[in-house]
Design an enzyme around this catalytic site. Structure first.
Site, PDB file in Angstrom:
ATOM      1  N   SER A   1      28.546 -94.661 -53.439  1.00  0.00           N
ATOM      2  CA  SER A   1      28.493 -95.100 -52.053  1.00  0.00           C
ATOM      3  C   SER A   1      28.791 -93.863 -51.215  1.00  0.00           C
ATOM      4  O   SER A   1      29.905 -93.326 -51.254  1.00  0.00           O
ATOM      5  CB  SER A   1      29.525 -96.198 -51.795  1.00  0.00           C
ATOM      6  OG  SER A   1      29.408 -96.688 -50.482  1.00  0.00           O
TER       7      SER A   1
ATOM      8  N   ASP B   1      48.945-110.659 -29.185  1.00  0.00           N
ATOM      9  CA  ASP B   1      47.993-109.554 -29.252  1.00  0.00           C
ATOM     10  C   ASP B   1      46.554-110.023 -29.342  1.00  0.00           C
ATOM     11  O   ASP B   1      45.626-109.294 -29.000  1.00  0.00           O
ATOM     12  CB  ASP B   1      48.299-108.658 -30.460  1.00  0.00           C
ATOM     13  CG  ASP B   1      49.494-107.755 -30.212  1.00  0.00           C
ATOM     14  OD1 ASP B   1      49.865-107.602 -29.037  1.00  0.00           O
ATOM     15  OD2 ASP B   1      50.045-107.222 -31.190  1.00  0.00           O
TER      16      ASP B   1
ATOM     17  N   GLU C   1      41.060 -95.297 -41.384  1.00  0.00           N
ATOM     18  CA  GLU C   1      41.412 -96.104 -42.554  1.00  0.00           C
ATOM     19  C   GLU C   1      40.604 -95.736 -43.793  1.00  0.00           C
ATOM     20  O   GLU C   1      41.088 -95.880 -44.922  1.00  0.00           O
ATOM     21  CB  GLU C   1      41.231 -97.591 -42.225  1.00  0.00           C
ATOM     22  CG  GLU C   1      42.252 -98.140 -41.250  1.00  0.00           C
ATOM     23  CD  GLU C   1      41.928 -97.848 -39.787  1.00  0.00           C
ATOM     24  OE1 GLU C   1      42.798 -98.088 -38.923  1.00  0.00           O
ATOM     25  OE2 GLU C   1      40.796 -97.398 -39.510  1.00  0.00           O
TER      26      GLU C   1
ATOM     27  N   ARG D   1      57.761-107.582 -43.284  1.00  0.00           N
ATOM     28  CA  ARG D   1      57.458-106.156 -43.157  1.00  0.00           C
ATOM     29  C   ARG D   1      58.749-105.329 -43.204  1.00  0.00           C
ATOM     30  O   ARG D   1      58.741-104.185 -43.670  1.00  0.00           O
ATOM     31  CB  ARG D   1      56.680-105.873 -41.877  1.00  0.00           C
ATOM     32  CG  ARG D   1      57.390-106.245 -40.587  1.00  0.00           C
ATOM     33  CD  ARG D   1      56.622-105.772 -39.368  1.00  0.00           C
ATOM     34  NE  ARG D   1      57.231-106.255 -38.128  1.00  0.00           N
ATOM     35  CZ  ARG D   1      57.001-105.721 -36.937  1.00  0.00           C
ATOM     36  NH1 ARG D   1      56.189-104.685 -36.805  1.00  0.00           N
ATOM     37  NH2 ARG D   1      57.564-106.227 -35.863  1.00  0.00           N
TER      38      ARG D   1
ATOM     39  N   SER E   1      16.851 -85.053 -56.312  1.00  0.00           N
ATOM     40  CA  SER E   1      18.139 -84.772 -55.678  1.00  0.00           C
ATOM     41  C   SER E   1      19.014 -83.904 -56.565  1.00  0.00           C
ATOM     42  O   SER E   1      19.883 -83.170 -56.077  1.00  0.00           O
ATOM     43  CB  SER E   1      18.875 -86.081 -55.367  1.00  0.00           C
ATOM     44  OG  SER E   1      18.134 -86.882 -54.480  1.00  0.00           O
TER      45      SER E   1
END
Length: 613
Positions: free
Chosen positions: A120, A416, A359, A311, A36
């Site tokens: 990763s 929710d 995310e 929050r 590689s």
């Protein structure tokens, strides 16, 4: 010892030198990914000799270009480059993968020339986006080069990065894709069809260049094109051959992650060992980073006895912090109105980066930004951080300094339903290497902890709630990391209740009811879940002999387990019980959710009564 210049003949020779050193290092280690590395050797030779601007003696200069090996398994190639640049000697090179060596199997910042941990796959390019954003925000002319493998293009995080880089108009970013056709177990999806890659990536708005990745002249022209792009990122799609230069390995399946069978013969076939030194271009700028703008910090204050969501305390404190410290930046996952980062966005739009519903890119951008000296806060719903856990895991490996905020945690968000409820986040964040996990119970406590995070090393996590909770602390009170608060207590307590976040007010309500029944209990607000105030909790356990933990989280890995770890084997004869969310929630109101989960005031009273029987 010769000096490599940026001529085609010299670049070809340097490519062979890099291949030889990759083969030698892997052979000495008995493991690694030489094939590689060999495929991308000419690409990196052209970059190192002609287009990378870097001072290896001063790797942290603002004007240095950044090179990220997203295909981190090709680390032998990176280390061969460091050898060719004179940054490490041959003896150091041949410590690859040995115990105690900083030349690890996949690169980490244990090396001063490595900014982030990779290995990763699919992470280098999202991080490169953050680096490019940080350089642009600083005003640095530095460029960001990211070496990618064709196999990792299948990762969804790569496409998040392609979209984000184009949206941000990052002309200072170049992705170099080593299209060597072979993955670990067989051919990649498009093999050598660079046109398919170009069509898809180009559709996002990238400038695409397709080349023969073993032709020095084409490589040089491709880098020059990238350097002339000012408003859009460039991707160089280079057709290469895995194991290039060694007949027994070139374009052969089944050799991924293995040293060559006959490395000595391979070195001879590649022309033998070379000791040339590359003359690398200096930084694009020697201007030091300007000192950050700093003002006295004035945190918001919520009246004791009122109610406010934590929050809201976070959002107001973040805006105040942004005013006081110009190095603070925010990345958000398209939920700024809910997380309360919208106030920061309005006040400091140039330091707010909308990553949309991506995310992995959000955390990748934060990792990249902190390499440039910025102080990033990354915010989304706690539940959605699970998508980015691998990025957080790698950030911890790389020693990144991140502040992560998860809102809408637990069943208390209400109707929710479970898809929006962060019920795994405490376990996930506690498991990270040297992380800090904070869970405030009121808006003033949350504001203080928000500002504290700015100076914390490593990964810190703040858990906030949607529902309003009673304000019990004054705005000028301090909450050190690793501390706790004993809110109710006496020498005669029968049980200690350890709570955090929304269960603190429920526990205080339970303490009042139990006191009416003649059962004195102690209530500890364990706002710092990691590190936990183990001394205070052990003392309380020894004083009462009974410990009850209450948390709006699954029973595994959260507050209860943290307390159990502190007490077990340390305080003999303690009775212990955990209250946590044990059944799958549905849709209901906040109070109904707490009751159904068995973590409300009534459930705490009942559990305490059973403990003292």
């Amino acid at each position: 010892m010769s000096v490599i210049e940026a001529r085609a003949s010299d670049i070809a020779e340097l490519g062979q030198q890099l291949r030889v050193d990759a083969v030698r290092a892997s052979a000495r280690a008995g493991s690694g990914h030489p094939t590689s590395s060999m495929s991308a050797a000419d690409l990196m030779a052209g970059l190192l000799a002609g287009h990378l601007h870097y001072d290896f003696e001063n790797p942290h200069l603002q004007g240095n270009d950044r090179l990220v090996f997203s295909k981190g398994h090709a680390s032998p190639l990176l280390y061969a480059m460091l050898h060719a640049a004179g940054a490490i000697d041959e003896e150091h090179l041949l410590t690859y993968r040995k115990l105690g060596s900083d030349l690890e199997g996949h690169p980490t910042p244990r090396l001063p020339w490595v900014d982030v941990a990779t290995g990763s796959l699919g992470q280098g390019l999202p991080i490169g986006v953050g680096m490019a954003l940080g350089a642009r925000l600083t005003g640095s002319p530095a460029r960001v080069w990211v070496l990618c493998g064709d196999g990792e293009i299948a990762e969804g995080s790569m496409w998040e990065a392609f979209a984000a880089a184009a949206d941000f108009g990052l002309g200072n970013l170049c992705a170099i894709v080593d299209v060597n056709r072979l993955g670990q177990t067989g051919p990649t999806r498009y093999e050598w069809d660079t046109a398919s890659y170009a069509a898809q990536i180009g559709g996002f708005g990238w400038h695409t260049v397709e080349i023969d990745g073993h032709d020095p002249a084409q490589i040089d022209r491709a880098y020059a094109e990238a350097e002339h792009e000012s408003s859009r990122p460039t991707v160089i799609l280079a057709r290469t051959r895995k194991g290039k230069g060694v007949a027994a390995a070139e374009d052969k399946e089944g050799l991924h992650g293995k040293p060559l069978d006959e490395p000595e013969k391979a070195v001879v076939e590649l022309g033998g060992v070379r000791e040339a030194i590359v003359r690398v271009n200096g930084p694009r700028s020697h201007e030091p980073r300007q000192n950050r703008h700093s003002k006295p910090l004035t945190l918001p204050s919520f009246p004791v006895g009122s109610s406010a969501a934590t929050r809201d305390g976070f959002g107001a404190a973040l805006e105040a912090l942004g005013e006081a410290n110009s190095d603070v930046v925010v990345v958000d996952g398209e939920v700024a109105d809910s997380t309360r980062t919208a106030a920061f966005k309005k006040a400091f739009p140039n330091r707010f980066f909308e990553c949309y519903i991506a995310e992995q890119q959000m955390i990748g951008a934060a990792v990249g930004l902190q390499t440039q000296g910025w102080i990033p806060y990354a915010s989304t719903f706690a539940a959605f951080l699970t998508r980015a856990h691998d990025f957080l895991r790698m950030a911890a490996i790389g020693g990144a300094d991140l502040r992560v905020v998860g809102s809408h945690a637990g069943v208390s968000i209400g109707a929710d339903g479970p898809s929006q409820m962060g019920l795994e986040d405490l376990a996930m964040m506690r498991a990270l290497w040297r992380s800090v996990v904070l869970y405030p119970c009121d808006a003033n406590q949350c504001a203080h902890l928000t500002s504290t995070m700015a100076d914390l090393p490593g990964i810190s996590y703040l858990r906030t709630t949607r529902a309003e909770t009673p304000v019990i602390y004054r705005g000028d009170e301090l909450f050190p990391v690793g501390g706790s608060r004993t809110l109710v207590g006496s020498p005669h307590d029968k049980v200690v209740i350890v709570a955090a976040g929304i269960t603190v007010s429920e526990s205080l309500g339970a303490a009042e009811r139990l006191a009416d029944e003649g059962i004195p209990v102690r209530v500890i607000d364990a706002y710092s879940i990691k590190p936990l105030d183990a001394a205070a909790i052990r003392q309380a356990a020894a004083d009462t002999g009974r410990v009850l933990t209450v948390e709006d989280h699954w029973p595994v890995g959260g507050l209860g387990d943290a307390v159990l770890d502190a007490v077990a084997g340390q305080v003999p004869g303690v009775r212990f019980r955990k209250l946590a969310v044990r059944g799958m929630p549905g849709s209901a109101g906040p109070a109904e959710q707490l009751a159904a989960a068995g973590i409300d005031t009534a459930a705490i009273v009942q559990a305490a009564q059973h403990l003292i029987v």
